[in-house]
Each structure stands twice: as C-alpha cells, then as structure tokens.
Design a protein around this motif. Structure first.
Motif, PDB file in Angstrom:
ATOM      1  N   UNK A   1      14.448 -21.015 -12.972  1.00 45.41           N
ATOM      2  CA  UNK A   1      13.678 -20.011 -12.319  1.00 45.41           C
ATOM      3  C   UNK A   1      14.300 -19.282 -11.070  1.00 45.41           C
ATOM      4  N   UNK A   2      14.696 -18.062 -11.168  1.00 41.97           N
ATOM      5  CA  UNK A   2      15.132 -17.502  -9.945  1.00 41.97           C
ATOM      6  C   UNK A   2      14.088 -16.359  -9.241  1.00 41.97           C
ATOM      7  N   UNK A   3      13.468 -16.809  -8.265  1.00 39.84           N
ATOM      8  CA  UNK A   3      12.437 -16.056  -7.462  1.00 39.84           C
ATOM      9  C   UNK A   3      12.325 -16.430  -6.070  1.00 39.84           C
ATOM     10  N   UNK A   4      12.113 -15.363  -5.207  1.00 43.38           N
ATOM     11  CA  UNK A   4      11.873 -15.554  -3.807  1.00 43.38           C
ATOM     12  C   UNK A   4      10.981 -16.508  -3.532  1.00 43.38           C
TER      13      UNK A   4
ATOM     14  N   UNK B   1       0.880  -1.099   0.015  1.00 49.03           N
ATOM     15  CA  UNK B   1       0.072   0.119  -0.001  1.00 49.03           C
ATOM     16  C   UNK B   1       0.775   1.213  -0.044  1.00 49.03           C
ATOM     17  N   UNK B   2       0.470   2.175  -0.950  1.00 48.52           N
ATOM     18  CA  UNK B   2       1.449   3.521  -1.048  1.00 48.52           C
ATOM     19  C   UNK B   2       2.515   3.243  -1.966  1.00 48.52           C
ATOM     20  N   UNK B   3       2.802   2.243  -2.540  1.00 51.78           N
ATOM     21  CA  UNK B   3       3.847   2.145  -3.475  1.00 51.78           C
ATOM     22  C   UNK B   3       3.416   1.710  -4.879  1.00 51.78           C
ATOM     23  N   UNK B   4       4.240   2.106  -5.747  1.00 49.82           N
ATOM     24  CA  UNK B   4       4.078   1.673  -7.082  1.00 49.82           C
ATOM     25  C   UNK B   4       4.426   0.363  -7.827  1.00 49.82           C
ATOM     26  N   UNK B   5       5.822   0.030  -7.013  1.00 50.98           N
ATOM     27  CA  UNK B   5       6.448  -1.243  -7.492  1.00 50.98           C
ATOM     28  C   UNK B   5       5.615  -2.336  -7.094  1.00 50.98           C
ATOM     29  N   UNK B   6       5.769  -3.575  -7.700  1.00 46.44           N
ATOM     30  CA  UNK B   6       5.282  -4.924  -7.385  1.00 46.44           C
ATOM     31  C   UNK B   6       6.438  -5.687  -6.930  1.00 46.44           C
ATOM     32  N   UNK B   7       6.035  -6.742  -6.241  1.00 50.34           N
ATOM     33  CA  UNK B   7       7.031  -7.729  -5.775  1.00 50.34           C
ATOM     34  C   UNK B   7       6.188  -9.045  -6.226  1.00 50.34           C
ATOM     35  N   UNK B   8       7.119  -9.865  -6.848  1.00 51.09           N
ATOM     36  CA  UNK B   8       6.531 -11.374  -7.373  1.00 51.09           C
ATOM     37  C   UNK B   8       7.368 -12.533  -6.634  1.00 51.09           C
ATOM     38  N   UNK B   9       6.626 -13.395  -5.981  1.00 58.62           N
ATOM     39  CA  UNK B   9       7.354 -14.590  -5.315  1.00 58.62           C
ATOM     40  C   UNK B   9       6.488 -15.866  -5.549  1.00 58.62           C
ATOM     41  N   UNK B  10       7.161 -16.840  -5.117  1.00 61.09           N
ATOM     42  CA  UNK B  10       6.429 -18.208  -5.196  1.00 61.09           C
ATOM     43  C   UNK B  10       5.952 -18.552  -3.846  1.00 61.09           C
ATOM     44  N   UNK B  11       4.602 -18.996  -3.669  1.00 60.75           N
ATOM     45  CA  UNK B  11       4.136 -19.148  -2.291  1.00 60.75           C
ATOM     46  C   UNK B  11       4.129 -20.634  -2.307  1.00 60.75           C
ATOM     47  N   UNK B  12       4.902 -21.342  -1.305  1.00 56.35           N
ATOM     48  CA  UNK B  12       5.169 -22.732  -1.298  1.00 56.35           C
ATOM     49  C   UNK B  12       6.410 -23.002  -0.552  1.00 56.35           C
TER      50      UNK B  12
END
Length: 167
Positions: free
Chosen positions: A123-126, A101-112
C-alpha cells in the motif's frame, strides 16, 4: 511518566500492536546482543580511532536504540481497537476520500498511524493523524458531509467527505 492524552494517542489494531511488541522484543534481545558482540570484537582489534568496524557497530547501536525508544513511545501511546465498522463514518483506521470545495479532484489517505501501513507494504498512500487539523475536522463525518478546518497557512479550507472505508 505522564499518561497519554487524547491528542498524542495513536490508534492501532491488535495485530499492529502485537507486531510492534514483537519488533521491540527482537531489538532488545537478539539485535542488541549482536551489536554488543560486534563492538566487543572491534575493541579487541586495538586502536578505536581508525577502526571502521567499531564505528559502524556504534552507529548501528545508535540507530537501534533510537528505534527502541520510538517503539516504546508508540506502544505507550497506543490505543488498541478493532477494525472500524464499514458504516461510512470517518474514524481512525479508515481510508478516506475527500474533495476540496470548488475542486473536482479527490484525495485519498489513511486516517491513523503510519504503523498501520507496515502491515501491508504494497500500500502506497498518505497518512494523516486524526489529531491533525484535517483529521480532527472530518472525524465523525459521513459520506456527503462537509467540514472546514484551518490549514497551516492560516486559510480556512472546506472539504467534502466522498467516501470512508476500513483499511
């Protein structure tokens, strides 16, 4: 031994579970036998105090036994499931995109589980656990939903789910 609880369960696909089992069998079989042979050969050389081969084999044995324990623990706690549906709902096995909230950047991650990543080494992802504060807050949410959670520093953070798609 205690049964896994919801908070220590890890979600894996059937393919990942089978791969973990295969790795465990390989380590318990061929790898253990090879290390045992190396240790025996190094012992036959004599003085163990200054025997580099012996110490290297013992170190390799320690690492292998630690990985065996880790795999056994993961397999004990694993919940095998199908790939999640591509319905935009956040659940384990999804690539989730959020915006604070209040930010324009997004963050992508794997839930698992990190073990899901080893199926595709490109694949290089948090990775965030579904039981982490953020993971628990967004579980079951859909695109456009907001969720608030308490960060480790004690602050309440609000995120918007921008997207959720199967891994």
């Amino acid at each position: 031994m205690t049964q896994p609880t919801e908070t220590d369960t890890i979600w894996v696909t059937q393919e990942a579970y089978a791969r973990l089992q295969q790795e465990l069998e390989h380590l318990k079989g061929d790898v253990r036998a090879d290390i045992t042979a190396k240790i025996a050969a190094a012992r036959d050389e004599g003085d163990l105090k200054e025997n580099g081969g012996y110490h290297a084999a013992r170190e390799e044995q320690g690492k292998t036994e630690a990985r065996i324990r880790q795999l056994e623990d993961m397999l004990r706690r694993a919940e095998v499931g199908d790939k999640p549906a591509d319905d935009g709902m956040v659940e384990a096995g999804m690539i989730v995109t959020i915006r604070f909230k209040g930010d324009t950047d997004t963050e992508e991650f794997l839930l698992g589980s990190r073990e899901l990543l080893s199926m595709d080494s490109s694949v290089d992802i948090d990775v965030y656990s579904p039981t982490s504060p953020l993971g628990a807050a967004i579980l079951g949410k859909k695109k456009g939903d907001e969720a608030t959670y308490e960060a480790p520093n004690g602050k309440n953070l609000t995120v918007e789910v921008v997207d959720a798609k199967p891994f």
